[in-house]
Design a protein around this motif. Structure first.
Motif, PDB file in Angstrom:
ATOM      1  N   HIS A 180     -30.949 -14.146   2.536  1.00  0.00           N
ATOM      2  CA  HIS A 180     -31.591 -14.484   2.299  1.00  0.00           C
ATOM      3  C   HIS A 180     -31.457 -16.642   2.010  1.00  0.00           C
ATOM      4  O   HIS A 180     -29.670 -16.256   1.700  1.00  0.00           O
ATOM      5  N   HIS A 181     -32.195 -16.352   1.596  1.00  0.00           N
ATOM      6  CA  HIS A 181     -32.206 -18.723   1.032  1.00  0.00           C
ATOM      7  C   HIS A 181     -31.695 -18.606   0.425  1.00  0.00           C
ATOM      8  O   HIS A 181     -30.559 -19.535   0.422  1.00  0.00           O
ATOM      9  N   SER A 182     -31.275 -18.355  -0.877  1.00  0.00           N
ATOM     10  CA  SER A 182     -30.610 -18.293  -2.378  1.00  0.00           C
ATOM     11  C   SER A 182     -29.234 -18.860  -1.823  1.00  0.00           C
ATOM     12  O   SER A 182     -28.216 -19.154  -2.078  1.00  0.00           O
ATOM     13  N   ASN A 183     -28.390 -17.757  -0.496  1.00  0.00           N
ATOM     14  CA  ASN A 183     -26.826 -18.166  -0.165  1.00  0.00           C
ATOM     15  C   ASN A 183     -26.517 -19.228  -0.036  1.00  0.00           C
ATOM     16  O   ASN A 183     -25.482 -19.621   0.540  1.00  0.00           O
ATOM     17  N   TYR A 184     -26.887 -20.348   0.957  1.00  0.00           N
ATOM     18  CA  TYR A 184     -27.147 -21.350   1.355  1.00  0.00           C
ATOM     19  C   TYR A 184     -26.312 -22.217   0.245  1.00  0.00           C
ATOM     20  O   TYR A 184     -25.094 -22.954   0.846  1.00  0.00           O
ATOM     21  N   ALA A 194     -26.070 -32.480  -8.734  1.00  0.00           N
ATOM     22  CA  ALA A 194     -27.670 -32.693  -8.914  1.00  0.00           C
ATOM     23  C   ALA A 194     -28.640 -33.335  -8.017  1.00  0.00           C
ATOM     24  O   ALA A 194     -29.711 -33.159  -8.458  1.00  0.00           O
ATOM     25  N   LYS A 195     -28.124 -32.646  -6.655  1.00  0.00           N
ATOM     26  CA  LYS A 195     -29.187 -32.613  -5.797  1.00  0.00           C
ATOM     27  C   LYS A 195     -28.978 -31.899  -5.063  1.00  0.00           C
ATOM     28  O   LYS A 195     -27.810 -32.335  -3.742  1.00  0.00           O
ATOM     29  N   ALA A 196     -29.760 -30.870  -4.096  1.00  0.00           N
ATOM     30  CA  ALA A 196     -29.158 -30.455  -2.865  1.00  0.00           C
ATOM     31  C   ALA A 196     -30.942 -30.357  -2.159  1.00  0.00           C
ATOM     32  O   ALA A 196     -31.660 -30.203  -2.572  1.00  0.00           O
ATOM     33  N   THR A 197     -30.581 -30.771  -0.834  1.00  0.00           N
ATOM     34  CA  THR A 197     -31.772 -30.084  -0.363  1.00  0.00           C
ATOM     35  C   THR A 197     -31.568 -29.489   1.064  1.00  0.00           C
ATOM     36  O   THR A 197     -29.736 -29.310   1.865  1.00  0.00           O
ATOM     37  N   VAL A 198     -31.649 -28.337   1.736  1.00  0.00           N
ATOM     38  CA  VAL A 198     -31.364 -27.221   2.808  1.00  0.00           C
ATOM     39  C   VAL A 198     -32.734 -27.159   3.901  1.00  0.00           C
ATOM     40  O   VAL A 198     -34.271 -27.219   3.672  1.00  0.00           O
TER      41      VAL A 198
END
Length: 130
Positions: free
Chosen positions: A23-27, A59-63
């Protein structure tokens, strides 16, 4: 502080959806684990940093998701500290299964005190190539 670190992590069943895909949230959890492992690789203990009143918050996260990881895969997680200066730490991540790229990501971490005020990161964590 070390510039980079990598480690292997098996995908656990509970991290997957009904199709057996992570699931994408695990990243975001994998990225947090990578930051903790990066600190541990040099003998730093995140709990001790917090005890000293320094809280490192996202403060910021991009995947960017490139291909699915599945139950039974072993992830190779690589993290690199791009910059750590002032009250900010920037990391870059690459997650692979074998040679197959699964995801690329970036985070910006802010250093705050227990009242939520911005504060300088500990000097021993600084990296500044600019």
């Amino acid at each position: 502080m070390p510039r980079e670190h990598e480690f292997d992590l098996p995908v656990r069943y509970y991290e997957t959806d009904a199709q057996g895909i992570v699931h994408h949230s695990n990243y975001l959890r994998y990225m947090e684990l990578a930051r903790v492992e990066l600190l541990k690789s040099t003998g730093y203990d995140y709990a001790k940093i917090e005890e000293a009143g320094v809280l490192l918050v996202v403060a910021k996260a991009t995947v960017s998701y490139k291909s699915p990881a599945r139950y039974g895969d072993t992830l190779r997680i690589w993290i690199r500290t791009e910059r750590a200066f002032g009250a900010r730490i920037d990391h870059r991540y690459v997650i692979k299964v074998g040679e197959r790229l699964v995801a690329e990501a970036e985070t910006t971490i802010a250093s705050i005190d227990r009242e939520g005020r911005v504060q300088r990161i500990p000097r021993e964590l600084e990296i500044d190539d600019q």
